[in-house]
Design an enzyme around this catalytic site. Structure first.
Site, PDB file in Angstrom:
ATOM      1  N   LYS A  86      -5.697  10.161   8.719  1.00 42.05           N
ATOM      2  CA  LYS A  86      -4.261  10.353   8.473  1.00 42.05           C
ATOM      3  C   LYS A  86      -3.759  11.637   9.132  1.00 42.05           C
ATOM      4  O   LYS A  86      -2.668  11.670   9.699  1.00 42.05           O
ATOM      5  CB  LYS A  86      -3.975  10.366   6.970  1.00 42.05           C
ATOM      6  CG  LYS A  86      -4.012   8.959   6.387  1.00 42.05           C
ATOM      7  CD  LYS A  86      -3.869   8.949   4.892  1.00 42.05           C
ATOM      8  CE  LYS A  86      -3.896   7.520   4.361  1.00 42.05           C
ATOM      9  NZ  LYS A  86      -4.210   7.448   2.943  1.00 42.05           N
TER      10      LYS A  86
ATOM     11  N   LYS B 175      -7.712  -2.458  13.883  1.00 39.47           N
ATOM     12  CA  LYS B 175      -7.469  -2.769  12.465  1.00 39.47           C
ATOM     13  C   LYS B 175      -5.960  -2.873  12.196  1.00 39.47           C
ATOM     14  O   LYS B 175      -5.191  -2.022  12.649  1.00 39.47           O
ATOM     15  CB  LYS B 175      -8.058  -1.634  11.614  1.00 39.47           C
ATOM     16  CG  LYS B 175      -7.872  -1.849  10.122  1.00 39.47           C
ATOM     17  CD  LYS B 175      -8.181  -0.584   9.324  1.00 39.47           C
ATOM     18  CE  LYS B 175      -7.056  -0.324   8.358  1.00 39.47           C
ATOM     19  NZ  LYS B 175      -7.192   0.857   7.533  1.00 39.47           N
TER      20      LYS B 175
ATOM     21  N   LYS C 101      -0.118  -0.434   8.937  1.00 37.97           N
ATOM     22  CA  LYS C 101       1.292  -0.102   9.127  1.00 37.97           C
ATOM     23  C   LYS C 101       1.444   1.066  10.095  1.00 37.97           C
ATOM     24  O   LYS C 101       2.332   1.088  10.938  1.00 37.97           O
ATOM     25  CB  LYS C 101       1.909   0.245   7.775  1.00 37.97           C
ATOM     26  CG  LYS C 101       3.304  -0.278   7.634  1.00 37.97           C
ATOM     27  CD  LYS C 101       3.848  -0.008   6.271  1.00 37.97           C
ATOM     28  CE  LYS C 101       4.521   1.343   6.249  1.00 37.97           C
ATOM     29  NZ  LYS C 101       5.114   1.680   4.985  1.00 37.97           N
TER      30      LYS C 101
HETATM   31  P1  TYM Z   1      -3.890   0.202   0.636  1.00 37.54           P
HETATM   32  O1  TYM Z   1      -2.643   0.195  -0.176  1.00 37.54           O
HETATM   33  O2  TYM Z   1      -3.864   0.902   1.949  1.00 37.54           O
HETATM   34  O3  TYM Z   1      -4.371  -1.272   0.931  1.00 37.54           O
HETATM   35  C1  TYM Z   1      -4.511  -2.258  -0.083  1.00 37.54           C
HETATM   36  C2  TYM Z   1      -5.738  -3.110   0.214  1.00 37.54           C
HETATM   37  O4  TYM Z   1      -5.602  -3.765   1.478  1.00 37.54           O
HETATM   38  C3  TYM Z   1      -6.804  -3.561   2.224  1.00 37.54           C
HETATM   39  N1  TYM Z   1      -6.475  -3.576   3.680  1.00 37.54           N
HETATM   40  C4  TYM Z   1      -7.184  -4.255   4.603  1.00 37.54           C
HETATM   41  N2  TYM Z   1      -8.272  -5.046   4.481  1.00 37.54           N
HETATM   42  C5  TYM Z   1      -8.762  -5.604   5.632  1.00 37.54           C
HETATM   43  N3  TYM Z   1      -8.200  -5.412   6.858  1.00 37.54           N
HETATM   44  C6  TYM Z   1      -7.086  -4.639   7.012  1.00 37.54           C
HETATM   45  N4  TYM Z   1      -6.535  -4.484   8.222  1.00 37.54           N
HETATM   46  C7  TYM Z   1      -6.540  -4.005   5.853  1.00 37.54           C
HETATM   47  N5  TYM Z   1      -5.494  -3.152   5.642  1.00 37.54           N
HETATM   48  C8  TYM Z   1      -5.478  -2.905   4.300  1.00 37.54           C
HETATM   49  C9  TYM Z   1      -7.314  -2.202   1.780  1.00 37.54           C
HETATM   50  O5  TYM Z   1      -8.691  -2.054   2.056  1.00 37.54           O
HETATM   51  C10 TYM Z   1      -7.022  -2.253   0.293  1.00 37.54           C
HETATM   52  O6  TYM Z   1      -8.064  -2.905  -0.406  1.00 37.54           O
HETATM   53  N6  TYM Z   1      -6.622   3.779  -1.494  1.00 37.54           N
HETATM   54  C11 TYM Z   1      -6.169   2.411  -1.652  1.00 37.54           C
HETATM   55  C12 TYM Z   1      -5.385   2.168  -2.933  1.00 37.54           C
HETATM   56  C13 TYM Z   1      -6.072   2.529  -4.211  1.00 37.54           C
HETATM   57  C14 TYM Z   1      -7.169   1.816  -4.804  1.00 37.54           C
HETATM   58  C15 TYM Z   1      -7.419   2.490  -6.037  1.00 37.54           C
HETATM   59  C16 TYM Z   1      -7.919   0.716  -4.406  1.00 37.54           C
HETATM   60  C17 TYM Z   1      -5.759   3.546  -5.045  1.00 37.54           C
HETATM   61  N7  TYM Z   1      -6.550   3.536  -6.159  1.00 37.54           N
HETATM   62  C18 TYM Z   1      -8.448   2.068  -6.886  1.00 37.54           C
HETATM   63  C19 TYM Z   1      -8.943   0.304  -5.249  1.00 37.54           C
HETATM   64  C20 TYM Z   1      -9.181   0.969  -6.479  1.00 37.54           C
HETATM   65  C21 TYM Z   1      -5.260   2.084  -0.480  1.00 37.54           C
HETATM   66  O7  TYM Z   1      -4.669   2.938   0.094  1.00 37.54           O
HETATM   67  O8  TYM Z   1      -5.106   0.750  -0.251  1.00 37.54           O
END
Ligand code: TYM
Length: 313
Positions: free
Chosen positions: A113, A192, A195
């Site tokens: 990031k 990958k 956004k």
């Molecule tokens: P976030 O909001 O970025 O994404 C949500 C979920 O989507 C998955 N994801 C993907 N999987 C495969 N290929 C991709 N291109 C792709 N883009 C996004 C992410 O792996 C995620 O599972 N840190 C986490 C949010 C969070 C969380 C938690 C998750 C906060 N607390 C506790 C699990 C448990 C996040 O930013 O996900």
């Protein structure tokens, strides 16, 4: 036998893309009947990047609609927003006092990031400890996520083990559930889908928006198979069907992209219709009920933590 506990979260940081759906949310839906599932819209995590209050509040409501529309049944799960259960931020602080700065500095997500030019605020740096708190408050067994979150779940395990070692057995060590085939859903440029890379296909876009994104998929003019198109198509159709489709349209990238648009639209349009039928009030009621259930678990865990660490009287 009691069902195993599943916890996962998603940031309300804007529109969902098909990487979120195929990488994580589809798995969330598939676990609802066999596990005790708690799903969270992590609005305090999104505060690391979303600074407009109206936008953050709106994204949270819209995020809840998204989750219900993809098939998460609120009558079978706990669905809530993180800020409604104060124990998340409270426990995060406790973990921040346990782990070292060099340990947090190893986080890939933080480094990525910053490399992309995001402001290095302290919240972004401590992000993994808030995520550890999310997971550990609920005695979670499994965390269904995409591959980009693997290290964050490792951080949660580390936080649990450090705390247990210092204060006695308190937290269960959780395990990530990552589906190999969709661990990293590629975007329109083959990297990958994310956004921040501007390479997404919106999950709840109109047919036109989906078509525009698919038409922008980068294709390599030298071969006969557009590999970036095929990689996304694999999320939707079995290999044998794709083999004959790609054979029949060899070299005709436009026809293959049109087939992908149709296949995406067939999956998305019923979800879009379900989403359009949800009102803000419907989802606010779901979130309120979910927060009450989550808080009853989280507050009991936090009472135990406070006693063990020596705060309060
Ligand atoms: P976030 O909001 O970025 O994404 C949500 C979920 O989507 C998955 N994801 C993907 N999987 C495969 N290929 C991709 N291109 C792709 N883009 C996004 C992410 O792996 C995620 O599972 N840190 C986490 C949010 C969070 C969380 C938690 C998750 C906060 N607390 C506790 C699990 C448990 C996040 O930013 O996900």
């Amino acid at each position: 036998m009691a069902k195993k506990r599943v916890f996962s979260g998603i940031q309300p940081s804007g529109t969902l893309h098909i990487g979120n759906y195929f990488g994580a949310l589809k798995q969330w839906v598939s676990m609802v009947d066999d596990f005790d599932c708690i799903y969270c819209i992590v609005d305090y995590h999104a505060l690391t990047t979303v600074k407009d209050p109206a936008q953050l509040r709106n994204n949270t409501i819209e995020g809840a609609k998204d989750l219900i529309a993809v098939g998460i049944d609120p009558s079978k799960t706990v669905l809530f927003n993180q800020s409604a259960v104060l124990e998340h931020t409270e426990l995060a602080w406790v973990f921040e006092c346990l782990v070292s700065v060099p340990f947090l500095m190893q986080a890939h997500a933080y480094k990525d990031k910053i490399a992309k030019g995001l402001e290095a605020n302290a919240g972004l740096f401590n992000y993994p400890m808030l995520m550890a708190a999310d997971i550990l408050l609920y005695d979670t067994d499994f965390v269904p996520v995409g591959a980009d979150q693997r290290q964050h779940v490792e951080y949660a395990r580390e936080a649990a083990s450090k705390f247990n070692h210092m204060y006695g057995d308190t937290f269960k060590e959780p395990h990530e559930k990552i589906l190999d085939a969709v661990a990293v859903v590629p975007g329109t440029d083959g990297q990958k889908m994310s956004k921040s890379y501007g390479n997404t296909i919106p999950l709840f876009g109109s047919t036109d928006e989906i078509a525009r994104s698919v038409m922008s998929i980068v294709t390599d003019s030298s071969g006969t198979t557009p590999s970036n198109v095929l990689a996304i198509h694999r999320l939707l159709k079995p290999e044998e069907e794709l083999a004959s489709l790609y054979e029949k349209n060899m070299g005709n990238y436009k026809a293959l992209k049109e087939a992908l648009i149709d296949d995406l639209d067939a999956v998305i349009s019923p979800m879009r219709a379900k989403r359009n039928a949800l009102s803000d009030d419907d989802v606010k009621a779901v979130l309120t009920e979910g927060a009450e259930k989550a808080a009853s678990i989280a507050s009991a865990k936090m009472r135990d933590v406070r006693k063990k660490i020596g705060v309060g009287t």
